[in-house]
Design a protein around this motif. Structure first.
Motif, PDB file in Angstrom:
ATOM      1  N   ARG A  57      -0.890   0.604   5.843  1.00 37.59           N
ATOM      2  CA  ARG A  57      -0.501   0.372   4.452  1.00 37.59           C
ATOM      3  C   ARG A  57      -0.723   1.603   3.583  1.00 37.59           C
ATOM      4  NH1 ARG A  57      -2.428  -5.830   3.031  1.00 37.59           N
ATOM      5  NH2 ARG A  57      -1.504  -6.836   4.856  1.00 37.59           N
ATOM      6  N   GLY A  58      -0.494   2.766   4.165  1.00 36.81           N
ATOM      7  CA  GLY A  58      -0.566   4.014   3.418  1.00 36.81           C
ATOM      8  C   GLY A  58       0.829   4.505   3.088  1.00 36.81           C
ATOM      9  N   LEU A  59       1.223   5.627   3.680  1.00 36.43           N
ATOM     10  CA  LEU A  59       2.544   6.207   3.438  1.00 36.43           C
ATOM     11  C   LEU A  59       3.662   5.206   3.690  1.00 36.43           C
ATOM     12  CD1 LEU A  59       4.583   8.529   3.026  1.00 36.43           C
ATOM     13  CD2 LEU A  59       4.187   9.159   5.433  1.00 36.43           C
ATOM     14  N   SER A  60       3.520   4.402   4.735  1.00 37.64           N
ATOM     15  CA  SER A  60       4.589   3.462   5.104  1.00 37.64           C
ATOM     16  C   SER A  60       4.818   2.375   4.059  1.00 37.64           C
ATOM     17  CB  SER A  60       4.264   2.806   6.455  1.00 37.64           C
ATOM     18  OG  SER A  60       3.122   1.982   6.337  1.00 37.64           O
ATOM     19  N   HIS A  61       3.862   2.214   3.133  1.00 45.19           N
ATOM     20  CA  HIS A  61       3.975   1.182   2.101  1.00 45.19           C
ATOM     21  C   HIS A  61       4.093   1.785   0.703  1.00 45.19           C
ATOM     22  CE1 HIS A  61       2.737  -1.330   5.407  1.00 45.19           C
ATOM     23  NE2 HIS A  61       2.730  -2.413   4.663  1.00 45.19           N
ATOM     24  N   SER A  62       4.573   3.005   0.625  1.00 41.62           N
ATOM     25  CA  SER A  62       4.575   3.714  -0.656  1.00 41.62           C
ATOM     26  C   SER A  62       5.958   3.745  -1.296  1.00 41.62           C
ATOM     27  CB  SER A  62       4.085   5.148  -0.464  1.00 41.62           C
ATOM     28  OG  SER A  62       5.010   5.920   0.271  1.00 41.62           O
ATOM     29  N   LEU A  63       5.969   3.743  -2.612  1.00 41.12           N
ATOM     30  CA  LEU A  63       7.219   3.885  -3.355  1.00 41.12           C
ATOM     31  C   LEU A  63       7.907   5.190  -3.004  1.00 41.12           C
ATOM     32  CD1 LEU A  63       6.158   2.626  -6.906  1.00 41.12           C
ATOM     33  CD2 LEU A  63       7.796   1.535  -5.361  1.00 41.12           C
ATOM     34  N   PHE A  64       7.113   6.219  -2.784  1.00 40.76           N
ATOM     35  CA  PHE A  64       7.654   7.539  -2.428  1.00 40.76           C
ATOM     36  C   PHE A  64       8.542   7.445  -1.190  1.00 40.76           C
ATOM     37  CE2 PHE A  64       7.220  11.366   0.199  1.00 40.76           C
ATOM     38  CZ  PHE A  64       7.682  12.340  -0.671  1.00 40.76           C
ATOM     39  N   SER A 109      -6.564  -8.880   0.417  1.00 37.41           N
ATOM     40  CA  SER A 109      -7.833  -8.167   0.285  1.00 37.41           C
ATOM     41  C   SER A 109      -7.720  -6.713   0.741  1.00 37.41           C
ATOM     42  CB  SER A 109      -8.924  -8.876   1.106  1.00 37.41           C
ATOM     43  OG  SER A 109      -9.185 -10.155   0.570  1.00 37.41           O
ATOM     44  N   TRP A 110      -6.856  -6.451   1.715  1.00 43.18           N
ATOM     45  CA  TRP A 110      -6.694  -5.076   2.194  1.00 43.18           C
ATOM     46  C   TRP A 110      -5.931  -4.239   1.174  1.00 43.18           C
ATOM     47  CZ3 TRP A 110      -8.823  -2.739   6.413  1.00 43.18           C
ATOM     48  CH2 TRP A 110      -8.342  -1.471   6.735  1.00 43.18           C
ATOM     49  N   GLY A 111      -4.950  -4.849   0.544  1.00 42.86           N
ATOM     50  CA  GLY A 111      -4.175  -4.118  -0.451  1.00 42.86           C
ATOM     51  C   GLY A 111      -3.225  -3.121   0.182  1.00 42.86           C
ATOM     52  N   THR A 112      -2.676  -2.260  -0.646  1.00 41.16           N
ATOM     53  CA  THR A 112      -1.709  -1.288  -0.151  1.00 41.16           C
ATOM     54  C   THR A 112      -1.703  -0.038  -1.020  1.00 41.16           C
ATOM     55  OG1 THR A 112       0.632  -0.970   0.421  1.00 41.16           O
ATOM     56  CG2 THR A 112       0.173  -2.327  -1.494  1.00 41.16           C
ATOM     57  N   GLN A 113      -1.442   1.083  -0.379  1.00 41.57           N
ATOM     58  CA  GLN A 113      -1.450   2.379  -1.067  1.00 41.57           C
ATOM     59  C   GLN A 113      -0.057   2.652  -1.631  1.00 41.57           C
ATOM     60  OE1 GLN A 113      -3.427   5.174   1.479  1.00 41.57           O
ATOM     61  NE2 GLN A 113      -3.300   6.851   0.009  1.00 41.57           N
ATOM     62  N   VAL A 114       0.363   1.790  -2.557  1.00 37.59           N
ATOM     63  CA  VAL A 114       1.735   1.824  -3.054  1.00 37.59           C
ATOM     64  C   VAL A 114       2.044   3.130  -3.783  1.00 37.59           C
ATOM     65  CG1 VAL A 114       1.110   0.622  -5.182  1.00 37.59           C
ATOM     66  CG2 VAL A 114       3.464   0.515  -4.343  1.00 37.59           C
ATOM     67  N   PHE A 115       1.047   3.765  -4.364  1.00 36.79           N
ATOM     68  CA  PHE A 115       1.282   5.005  -5.106  1.00 36.79           C
ATOM     69  C   PHE A 115       0.901   6.247  -4.301  1.00 36.79           C
ATOM     70  CE2 PHE A 115       0.430   1.802  -8.505  1.00 36.79           C
ATOM     71  CZ  PHE A 115       1.721   1.770  -9.008  1.00 36.79           C
ATOM     72  N   LEU A 118      -1.520   9.271  -3.901  1.00 39.61           N
ATOM     73  CA  LEU A 118      -2.780   8.930  -4.555  1.00 39.61           C
ATOM     74  C   LEU A 118      -3.584   8.022  -3.625  1.00 39.61           C
ATOM     75  CD1 LEU A 118      -1.548   8.226  -8.200  1.00 39.61           C
ATOM     76  CD2 LEU A 118      -2.541  10.329  -7.280  1.00 39.61           C
ATOM     77  N   PRO A 119      -4.893   8.207  -3.539  1.00 38.73           N
ATOM     78  CA  PRO A 119      -5.686   7.509  -2.522  1.00 38.73           C
ATOM     79  C   PRO A 119      -5.977   6.047  -2.822  1.00 38.73           C
ATOM     80  CG  PRO A 119      -7.106   8.895  -3.869  1.00 38.73           C
ATOM     81  CD  PRO A 119      -5.690   9.194  -4.296  1.00 38.73           C
ATOM     82  N   HIS A 120      -5.858   5.620  -4.072  1.00 38.75           N
ATOM     83  CA  HIS A 120      -6.287   4.275  -4.440  1.00 38.75           C
ATOM     84  C   HIS A 120      -5.354   3.209  -3.863  1.00 38.75           C
ATOM     85  CE1 HIS A 120      -8.150   1.084  -6.708  1.00 38.75           C
ATOM     86  NE2 HIS A 120      -6.983   0.746  -7.232  1.00 38.75           N
ATOM     87  N   ARG A 121      -5.959   2.135  -3.337  1.00 41.43           N
ATOM     88  CA  ARG A 121      -5.202   0.989  -2.862  1.00 41.43           C
ATOM     89  C   ARG A 121      -5.183  -0.097  -3.928  1.00 41.43           C
ATOM     90  NH1 ARG A 121      -4.250   0.577   2.762  1.00 41.43           N
ATOM     91  NH2 ARG A 121      -5.085   2.364   3.905  1.00 41.43           N
ATOM     92  N   VAL A 122      -4.036  -0.679  -4.150  1.00 35.26           N
ATOM     93  CA  VAL A 122      -3.923  -1.794  -5.083  1.00 35.26           C
ATOM     94  C   VAL A 122      -4.165  -3.072  -4.293  1.00 35.26           C
ATOM     95  CG1 VAL A 122      -2.448  -3.015  -6.707  1.00 35.26           C
ATOM     96  CG2 VAL A 122      -2.270  -0.523  -6.480  1.00 35.26           C
ATOM     97  N   ALA A 123      -5.214  -3.796  -4.652  1.00 33.10           N
ATOM     98  CA  ALA A 123      -5.575  -5.021  -3.934  1.00 33.10           C
ATOM     99  C   ALA A 123      -6.076  -6.050  -4.932  1.00 33.10           C
ATOM    100  CB  ALA A 123      -6.643  -4.727  -2.875  1.00 33.10           C
ATOM    101  N   PHE A 124      -5.264  -7.072  -5.209  1.00 29.87           N
ATOM    102  CA  PHE A 124      -5.666  -8.109  -6.151  1.00 29.87           C
ATOM    103  C   PHE A 124      -6.599  -9.138  -5.516  1.00 29.87           C
ATOM    104  CE2 PHE A 124      -1.283  -7.046  -7.923  1.00 29.87           C
ATOM    105  CZ  PHE A 124      -1.808  -6.123  -8.824  1.00 29.87           C
TER     106      PHE A 124
END
Length: 331
Positions: A57-64, A109-115, A118-124
């Protein structure tokens, strides 16, 4: 979320966007595009255990990445469809199927590095990665829609599934806020000073919730069921800062620190160091030798300590589920 859920969501997205143009072929495109980001798991199989976890859920899950590959995927779809859908619409279809995958993952809980980068994962942290109450209504409506030739009828059932599942997702957000307040009140009543608090659901449900609490020298773990009538209690686990310092220069340890976002403890058993990620709960709650759902043991190879995930037994999963079922009832 799990692959079946992402397939269902991808199909729903594709059908609502292009079902009138492509007919039921949207089921194929949606299924493929909906699971495409999770191919990082396959890539991780060719990497060492720690690197494989780090890329999930890093680069593969990014808007970029989505903005870069959507036009390429759209071109493939447009060519296959031979004029039934424009390149622009096909690219937009691909983008939305990829994006909805990530939007749903953001609630886990794991979230995703959508941005990314940037290193932060968004996880609600409002829904477990597998939750039948989200998946079953959506999947059922999609199966019914598949049997309908008319797009109007398919759209009706797909929308019904999306509305029900989305309403449940919104409900988990409200329940999480309620559970968070319960934990915060318990900490205040017990005069516990803390610097961090995360609240997350347990496996397969939104009734039983876990809390991780950070204090100056320890982490406190507690749980709360919506059916509880007893006060919330917390179990204390020392941070073991000295043990963590022993591994401070180890590359795998540094990566796991980043992945866990600081929610970890280091333990030592039989001369071996263990890295325990606190965010996903316990398999056993023995304070002396706790076993966490995600734990890594450091083994020496050619003079270097390498981290390997501690394998989980089937009985561990059965024990965990039995404990969850008992606690859901307030026991």
């Amino acid at each position: 979320m799990d692959s079946l859920t992402q397939i269902a969501l991808g199909i729903a997205t594709a059908e609502l966007y292009a079902g009138d143009k492509l007919g039921r072929r949207t089921f194929l495109y949606g299924a493929i595009l909906g699971t495409l980001p999770d191919l990082d798991i396959v890539v991780g199989k060719f990497l060492d255990p720690v690197s494989g976890v780090a890329i999930h859920r890093g680069l593969s899950h990014s808007l970029f990445l989505f903005m870069a590959i959507a036009p390429l995927l759209g071109r493939i779809i447009a060519r296959m469809e031979k004029g039934r859908i424009s390149l622009s619409n096909a690219s937009t279809l691909a983008f939305w199927c990829l994006l909805t995958h990530v939007l749903l993952d953001m609630f886990t809980s794991w979230g995703t590095q959508v941005f990314w980068p940037l290193p932060h994962r968004v996880a609600f942290k409002t829904i477990f990665v597998v939750d039948p109450l989200y998946t079953v209504p959506l999947l059922t409506c999609i199966i019914i829609a598949w049997r309908k030739k008319d797009f109007g009828l398919r759209k009706k059932y797909v929308l019904r599934g999306v509305y029900i599942s989305s309403a449940y997702l919104a409900l988990t957000c409200g329940i999480k806020l309620y559970a968070w307040q319960k934990f915060a009140n318990a900490l205040e009543q017990q005069n516990i000073a803390y610097s961090g608090l995360i609240v997350k659901p347990t496996a397969f449900n939104c009734i039983l919730w876990n809390a991780n609490v950070e204090t100056e020298d320890a982490y406190l773990l507690g749980d709360y069921s919506l059916f509880d009538s007893r006060p919330i209690t917390f179990k204390r686990y020392q941070k073991n800062i000295a043990l963590a310092k022993d591994l401070a220069r180890n590359r795998d340890f540094q990566t796991l620190q980043d992945v866990s976002e600081g929610w970890y403890i280091v333990t030592k058993n039989n001369g071996q160091y263990y890295f325990n990620d606190l965010r996903f709960g316990l398999l056993n709650d023995d304070p002396a030798h706790p076993q966490f759902a995600f734990s890594y043991v450091f083994k020496e190879e050619n003079g270097i300590l390498k981290a390997y995930e501690v394998p989980k037994e089937k009985r561990d999963g059965k024990k965990l589920l039995k404990g969850i079922l008992e606690r859901i009832g307030g026991n």
